[in-house]
Design a protein around this motif. Structure first.
Motif, PDB file in Angstrom:
ATOM      1  N   ILE A  26       6.028   2.393   4.652  1.00  0.00           N
ATOM      2  CA  ILE A  26       6.052   3.715   5.282  1.00  0.00           C
ATOM      3  C   ILE A  26       4.770   4.485   5.002  1.00  0.00           C
ATOM      4  N   GLU A  27       4.333   4.512   3.748  1.00  0.00           N
ATOM      5  CA  GLU A  27       3.172   5.343   3.408  1.00  0.00           C
ATOM      6  C   GLU A  27       1.861   4.774   3.938  1.00  0.00           C
ATOM      7  N   ASN A  28       1.808   3.454   4.185  1.00  0.00           N
ATOM      8  CA  ASN A  28       0.579   2.831   4.675  1.00  0.00           C
ATOM      9  C   ASN A  28       0.650   2.404   6.132  1.00  0.00           C
ATOM     10  N   VAL A  29       1.813   2.556   6.765  1.00  0.00           N
ATOM     11  CA  VAL A  29       2.042   2.157   8.149  1.00  0.00           C
ATOM     12  C   VAL A  29       1.642   0.683   8.325  1.00  0.00           C
ATOM     13  N   VAL A  30       2.336  -0.171   7.565  1.00  0.00           N
ATOM     14  CA  VAL A  30       2.116  -1.616   7.636  1.00  0.00           C
ATOM     15  C   VAL A  30       3.465  -2.314   7.675  1.00  0.00           C
ATOM     16  N   TYR A  31       3.450  -3.588   8.050  1.00  0.00           N
ATOM     17  CA  TYR A  31       4.640  -4.421   7.971  1.00  0.00           C
ATOM     18  C   TYR A  31       4.649  -5.166   6.639  1.00  0.00           C
TER      19      TYR A  31
END
Length: 525
Positions: A425-430
């Protein structure tokens, strides 16, 4: 395609800018009868090289260029018969190259006459096939010359000539090599090029990739960072059990690779210390020595997962395995590519058991891996509980983090799971998490609890609860999900919140003390 040195001393490699003069000279030597205006020349070769460096190959002996081949990837929805050379090459500019295409167009190939008979053309064709397989392309096509036909055109039709070359009663400098390489002649045409040696005729030839898998070609919108806009990922949940030898371990690993392949996955991730079930087959090492004993199986571990990656066309994060380097023991994640190359990431943060009982040493370098579905990274279990490495990886452009983990109870599992979700969530990654369940009759592995999962950011367009897939507890199974990188890009640029834009650099700062290195997967340069 890597640089390959054959038994005859012929090296196949990609072009370099300084090779262009020698390539032009090689073309002139290879096809002296070809009209001057129809030969490529330095400018055309420069354009091909700029469009698709990977597709421009040469053969050299002791530094001398003795053969060359040019190719680009194109989108060809219509049959080959409906295209011209200008249409497929953008009038010789090669602006038609697109990583979204499914066809490798072989624009030109030639061998210095002094080196013919050494199967140099065959080696260049083999290199093209490796490109075909690497990018999971459907086919390879070309317009082929018939340089032997002009001498007999007065007494036979071109179709007859092609049939005689095909059955071996005649030989042609170009077509014979193409047929040996596996091409099939679709048709012959007279309006493709001015070529007196071929009496103005040319073949339309096609080679179909026997390893092409249409399920692994999702809709693509290539960017500077990615060739694919989607990837299907499979996260294993492995049941630990006693009585497992190398044969049984291999069968289980092969089963999971087969499942991932059957479901059209591009990437497969296994748990941390995935080979732990083999501890029972070793010479009953003490808990303090068991990881060093397991490290002795490293070569077999690498060979197994490398073979699975190449045979199924998968990117496999083979969990982690103990590795001895200079008598220091590391817990190392391994990534195997469909080309059989191996990349690693040491575990950076150690638990008390790893450090004090097993004697592991912490790694010291963060690594990023550039692949067809963007930049990826591996963080092993405890590593993901620290926000700093994941932020550094995100700053380096990582889209997907693979997390092999091993936890004994639900509380330990939740530390990993909840931390991983925060990182997504905080890094917008999978993030793709793979863990183990089941039991081993060893003090360090009595209990294993996990729920393998594929986690996403939390915003419009992503799955409810930001969970793309999740395995049930206590079962040997997999979690599979499609990752949409176009959606990821949108969330980063126009999401409900934009974490990267709101960092308070006036209040805090995060920077690596050592360079975060990026490795291009299967890079041949």
């Amino acid at each position: 395609m890597g640089s390959v040195v054959t038994k005859r001393g012929v090296r196949i490699r990609r072009w370099r800018p300084e090779d262009l003069g020698a390539i032009v000279a090689c073309q002139k030597a290879a096809w002296p009868e070809y009209p001057e205006g129809e030969q490529y020349g330095r400018r055309t070769f420069q354009l091909a090289f700029a469009a698709f460096p990977e597709g421009q190959l040469l053969a050299e002996v002791d530094g001398q260029v003795v053969g060359y081949a040019t190719s680009v990837i194109v989108d060809m929805p219509a049959p080959l018969e409906e295209y011209s050379f200008d249409e497929l090459t953008g009038r010789g500019t090669f602006s038609t190259h697109t990583m979204a295409g499914d066809t490798l167009y072989g624009a030109d190939i030639g061998v210095d006459p002094a080196w013919r008979g050494q199967r140099i053309a065959a080696k260049l064709y083999a290199a093209r096939k490796r490109i075909l397989e690497k990018h999971n392309l459907r086919r390879m096509v070309a317009f082929g010359r018939l340089p032997g036909y002009g001498a007999v055109a007065h007494r036979m039709k071109p179709e007859t000539y092609v049939a005689k070359v095909r059955d071996g009663s005649l030989s042609d400098p170009a077509l014979s090599a193409q047929l040996r390489a596996g091409y099939e002649v679709l048709a012959v045409r007279q309006d493709l090029m001015e070529d007196s040696a071929s009496a103005g005729w040319a073949t339309l030839i096609e080679y179909r990739n026997p390893r092409f898998d249409p399920r692994k070609r999702p809709h693509q919108r290539p960017t500077a960072e990615r060739q694919w806009s989607r990837a299907r990922v499979c996260a294993v949940q492995w049941r630990m059990r006693d009585g497992v030898d190398l044969k049984a371990f291999t069968e289980t690993a092969t089963f999971f690779a087969s499942v991932a392949n059957e479901y059209g996955c591009h990437a497969l991730v296994f748990p941390e210390l995935v080979a732990a079930p083999l501890l029972g087959s070793l010479a009953d090492p003490s808990s303090a020595d068991e990881m060093r004993a397991l490290a002795a199986l490293h070569d077999a571990y690498v060979q197994l997962f490398r073979d699975l990656a190449t045979s199924h066309g998968l990117y496999i994060v083979a969990g982690s395995h103990p590795v001895l380097r200079d008598d220091a023991l590391y817990n190392v994640a391994h990534l195997m590519t469909p080309r059989g190359n191996v990349y690693t990431q040491d575990k950076l943060h150690l638990t008390p058991t790893e450090r004090d009982l097993w004697g592991f040493t912490a790694g010291e370098e963060l690594r990023v891996f550039q692949g067809p579905f963007g930049k990826l990274a591996m963080q092993v279990c405890f590593d993901i509980e620290f926000p700093e490495p994941a932020r550094l990886l995100a700053d380096a452009g990582v889209d997907t983090i693979f997390v092999p983990f091993s936890t004994d109870d639900e509380a330990a599992y939740l530390r990993v799971r909840l931390s991983a979700h925060a990182r997504a969530i905080e890094n917008v990654v999978y993030l793709a998490l793979s863990g183990s369940c089941g039991n081993l009759a060893r003090p360090t592995y009595h209990l294993n609890y996990s729920r393998s999962a594929i986690l996403t950011p939390s915003d419009f367009g992503f799955p409810p609860r930001a969970v793309a897939a999740e395995a049930p507890a206590h079962e040997q199974t997999v979690a599979i999900a499609d990752l949409d990188y176009t959606l990821l890009d949108h969330a980063r640029s126009a999401g409900s919140v934009l974490p990267h834009r709101e960092l308070r650099h006036d209040l805090y700062e995060l920077r690596p003390l050592h360079r975060v290195r990026t490795f291009v997967l299967d890079d041949d340069r």
